[in-house]
Every structure is written in C-alpha cells, then in structure tokens.
Design a protein around this motif. Structure first.
Motif, PDB file in Angstrom:
ATOM      1  N   GLN A   1      -1.883 -16.432  10.021  1.00  0.00           N
ATOM      2  CA  GLN A   1      -1.284 -15.129  10.285  1.00  0.00           C
ATOM      3  C   GLN A   1      -2.097 -14.050   9.590  1.00  0.00           C
ATOM      4  O   GLN A   1      -2.481 -14.193   8.435  1.00  0.00           O
ATOM      5  CB  GLN A   1       0.164 -15.095   9.791  1.00  0.00           C
ATOM      6  N   VAL A   2      -2.347 -12.967  10.315  1.00  0.00           N
ATOM      7  CA  VAL A   2      -3.105 -11.862   9.752  1.00  0.00           C
ATOM      8  C   VAL A   2      -2.292 -11.152   8.683  1.00  0.00           C
ATOM      9  O   VAL A   2      -1.085 -10.932   8.842  1.00  0.00           O
ATOM     10  CB  VAL A   2      -3.500 -10.870  10.854  1.00  0.00           C
ATOM     11  N   GLN A   3      -2.939 -10.820   7.588  1.00  0.00           N
ATOM     12  CA  GLN A   3      -2.325  -9.982   6.560  1.00  0.00           C
ATOM     13  C   GLN A   3      -3.104  -8.676   6.482  1.00  0.00           C
ATOM     14  O   GLN A   3      -4.323  -8.650   6.648  1.00  0.00           O
ATOM     15  CB  GLN A   3      -2.329 -10.685   5.211  1.00  0.00           C
ATOM     16  N   LEU A   4      -2.388  -7.597   6.205  1.00  0.00           N
ATOM     17  CA  LEU A   4      -2.979  -6.261   6.171  1.00  0.00           C
ATOM     18  C   LEU A   4      -2.744  -5.647   4.800  1.00  0.00           C
ATOM     19  O   LEU A   4      -1.619  -5.673   4.294  1.00  0.00           O
ATOM     20  CB  LEU A   4      -2.349  -5.377   7.250  1.00  0.00           C
ATOM     21  N   VAL A   5      -3.800  -5.085   4.224  1.00  0.00           N
ATOM     22  CA  VAL A   5      -3.696  -4.463   2.905  1.00  0.00           C
ATOM     23  C   VAL A   5      -4.277  -3.047   2.968  1.00  0.00           C
ATOM     24  O   VAL A   5      -5.469  -2.879   3.272  1.00  0.00           O
ATOM     25  CB  VAL A   5      -4.431  -5.275   1.835  1.00  0.00           C
ATOM     26  N   GLU A   6      -3.417  -2.063   2.683  1.00  0.00           N
ATOM     27  CA  GLU A   6      -3.851  -0.675   2.696  1.00  0.00           C
ATOM     28  C   GLU A   6      -4.307  -0.239   1.309  1.00  0.00           C
ATOM     29  O   GLU A   6      -3.852  -0.767   0.292  1.00  0.00           O
ATOM     30  CB  GLU A   6      -2.709   0.260   3.126  1.00  0.00           C
ATOM     31  N   SER A   7      -5.184   0.752   1.302  1.00  0.00           N
ATOM     32  CA  SER A   7      -5.606   1.380   0.043  1.00  0.00           C
ATOM     33  C   SER A   7      -6.082   2.789   0.346  1.00  0.00           C
ATOM     34  O   SER A   7      -6.265   3.151   1.514  1.00  0.00           O
ATOM     35  CB  SER A   7      -6.732   0.580  -0.625  1.00  0.00           C
ATOM     36  N   GLY A   8      -6.257   3.573  -0.715  1.00  0.00           N
ATOM     37  CA  GLY A   8      -6.812   4.908  -0.554  1.00  0.00           C
ATOM     38  C   GLY A   8      -5.825   6.037  -0.711  1.00  0.00           C
ATOM     39  O   GLY A   8      -6.218   7.208  -0.691  1.00  0.00           O
ATOM     40  N   GLY A   9      -4.548   5.710  -0.865  1.00  0.00           N
ATOM     41  CA  GLY A   9      -3.572   6.772  -1.053  1.00  0.00           C
ATOM     42  C   GLY A   9      -3.714   7.414  -2.417  1.00  0.00           C
ATOM     43  O   GLY A   9      -4.467   6.949  -3.284  1.00  0.00           O
ATOM     44  N   VAL A  23      -7.552  -3.358   5.293  1.00  0.00           N
ATOM     45  CA  VAL A  23      -8.354  -4.563   5.423  1.00  0.00           C
ATOM     46  C   VAL A  23      -7.477  -5.684   5.947  1.00  0.00           C
ATOM     47  O   VAL A  23      -6.400  -5.955   5.405  1.00  0.00           O
ATOM     48  CB  VAL A  23      -8.978  -4.968   4.076  1.00  0.00           C
ATOM     49  N   ALA A  24      -7.948  -6.325   7.009  1.00  0.00           N
ATOM     50  CA  ALA A  24      -7.218  -7.445   7.606  1.00  0.00           C
ATOM     51  C   ALA A  24      -7.823  -8.758   7.143  1.00  0.00           C
ATOM     52  O   ALA A  24      -9.034  -8.876   6.993  1.00  0.00           O
ATOM     53  CB  ALA A  24      -7.270  -7.345   9.120  1.00  0.00           C
ATOM     54  N   SER A  25      -6.950  -9.731   6.944  1.00  0.00           N
ATOM     55  CA  SER A  25      -7.427 -11.038   6.483  1.00  0.00           C
ATOM     56  C   SER A  25      -8.110 -11.812   7.595  1.00  0.00           C
ATOM     57  O   SER A  25      -8.814 -12.785   7.359  1.00  0.00           O
ATOM     58  CB  SER A  25      -6.270 -11.863   5.924  1.00  0.00           C
ATOM     59  N   GLY A  26      -7.848 -11.373   8.844  1.00  0.00           N
ATOM     60  CA  GLY A  26      -8.477 -12.029   9.968  1.00  0.00           C
ATOM     61  C   GLY A  26      -9.164 -11.014  10.859  1.00  0.00           C
ATOM     62  O   GLY A  26      -9.293  -9.843  10.505  1.00  0.00           O
ATOM     63  N   ARG A  27      -9.587 -11.486  11.999  1.00  0.00           N
ATOM     64  CA  ARG A  27     -10.260 -10.578  12.918  1.00  0.00           C
ATOM     65  C   ARG A  27      -9.305  -9.504  13.423  1.00  0.00           C
ATOM     66  O   ARG A  27      -8.105  -9.738  13.573  1.00  0.00           O
ATOM     67  CB  ARG A  27     -10.820 -11.363  14.100  1.00  0.00           C
ATOM     68  N   ILE A  28      -9.855  -8.314  13.661  1.00  0.00           N
ATOM     69  CA  ILE A  28      -8.985  -7.213  14.082  1.00  0.00           C
ATOM     70  C   ILE A  28      -9.341  -6.743  15.486  1.00  0.00           C
ATOM     71  O   ILE A  28      -9.197  -5.579  15.812  1.00  0.00           O
ATOM     72  CB  ILE A  28      -9.059  -6.034  13.099  1.00  0.00           C
ATOM     73  N   ILE A  29      -9.824  -7.647  16.310  1.00  0.00           N
ATOM     74  CA  ILE A  29     -10.133  -7.243  17.673  1.00  0.00           C
ATOM     75  C   ILE A  29      -8.821  -7.164  18.437  1.00  0.00           C
ATOM     76  O   ILE A  29      -8.465  -8.033  19.222  1.00  0.00           O
ATOM     77  CB  ILE A  29     -11.094  -8.247  18.329  1.00  0.00           C
ATOM     78  N   ALA A  30      -8.085  -6.105  18.144  1.00  0.00           N
ATOM     79  CA  ALA A  30      -6.769  -5.905  18.742  1.00  0.00           C
ATOM     80  C   ALA A  30      -6.389  -4.459  18.502  1.00  0.00           C
ATOM     81  O   ALA A  30      -6.983  -3.784  17.664  1.00  0.00           O
ATOM     82  CB  ALA A  30      -5.744  -6.837  18.116  1.00  0.00           C
TER      83      ALA A  30
END
Length: 109
Positions: A1-9, A23-30
């Motif tokens: 399962q893809v995990q998503l981590v935001e940063s920059g705030g 940043v996605a833990s897997g491919r983001i071709i979606a």
C-alpha cells in the motif's frame, strides 16, 4: 500500500511563498492532489494533477499555486506564491483512497 508523507509547511507572512512536497512510498503514476482543511471548514481540493500531467486548480488559488510531480522521485509538489491569511490550513496529499497526515501552513497578516 502506498504511503504519503508531506513536508514543507510552516509560518510565513502574507505575500510570501512556500513549497510543499509529498513523497510516496511507491510509484505515483496516478492522479494525485493537494487538499486543505482550515479549522471549522470542510476539506477542500486545492489542486490536482493527472497521471499524464493535466492540472486543475481551485479558483481561489489559480495564478498563485502550481502543482507538479517528479515521477523519478515519487514526489509531488505544491509551489505556493502570494500566500494570503485565508490560505492557512492543514494541507494534505492524496492519491486515490490514500491520504498523508498533513502539513500545517500558517500565513500571518
């Protein structure tokens, strides 16, 4: 399962700029998108980008925000310029049914 981590705030003065990353833990071709939720408000779409790179923006951010992606880095970005106090919110990265935990953007007047 893809995990998503935001940063920059962070905290920025009105008129300033920030760049958010997801940043996605897997491919983001979606299709992916950035959403935000301010206190007391519903979560709303800020910008989206299709697998092919077609972008879409909320009217409130058109001309100020730019969404982009780097598939080689599994990363999506949101460049935010001309920030306004009403842009203050927690910003979330989304891919399908997967959400990140969010990153807080605070714009002072």
């Amino acid at each position: 399962q893809v995990q998503l981590v935001e940063s920059g705030g962070g905290l920025v003065q009105a008129g300033g700029s920030l760049t958010l990353s997801c940043v996605a833990s897997g491919r983001i071709i979606a299709a992916m998108g950035w959403y935000r939720q301010a206190p007391g408000n519903q979560r709303e779409l800020v910008a989206s980008i299709s697998a092919g790179g077609t972008t879409n923006y909320a009217d409130s951010v058109k001309g100020r925000f730019t969404i982009s992606r780097d598939n080689t880095k599994n990363t999506m970005y949101l460049q935010m310029n001309g920030l306004l106090p009403e842009d203050t919110a927690v910003y979330y990265c989304n891919r399908g049914v997967t959400w990140g935990k969010g990153t807080l953007v605070t714009v002072s007047s």
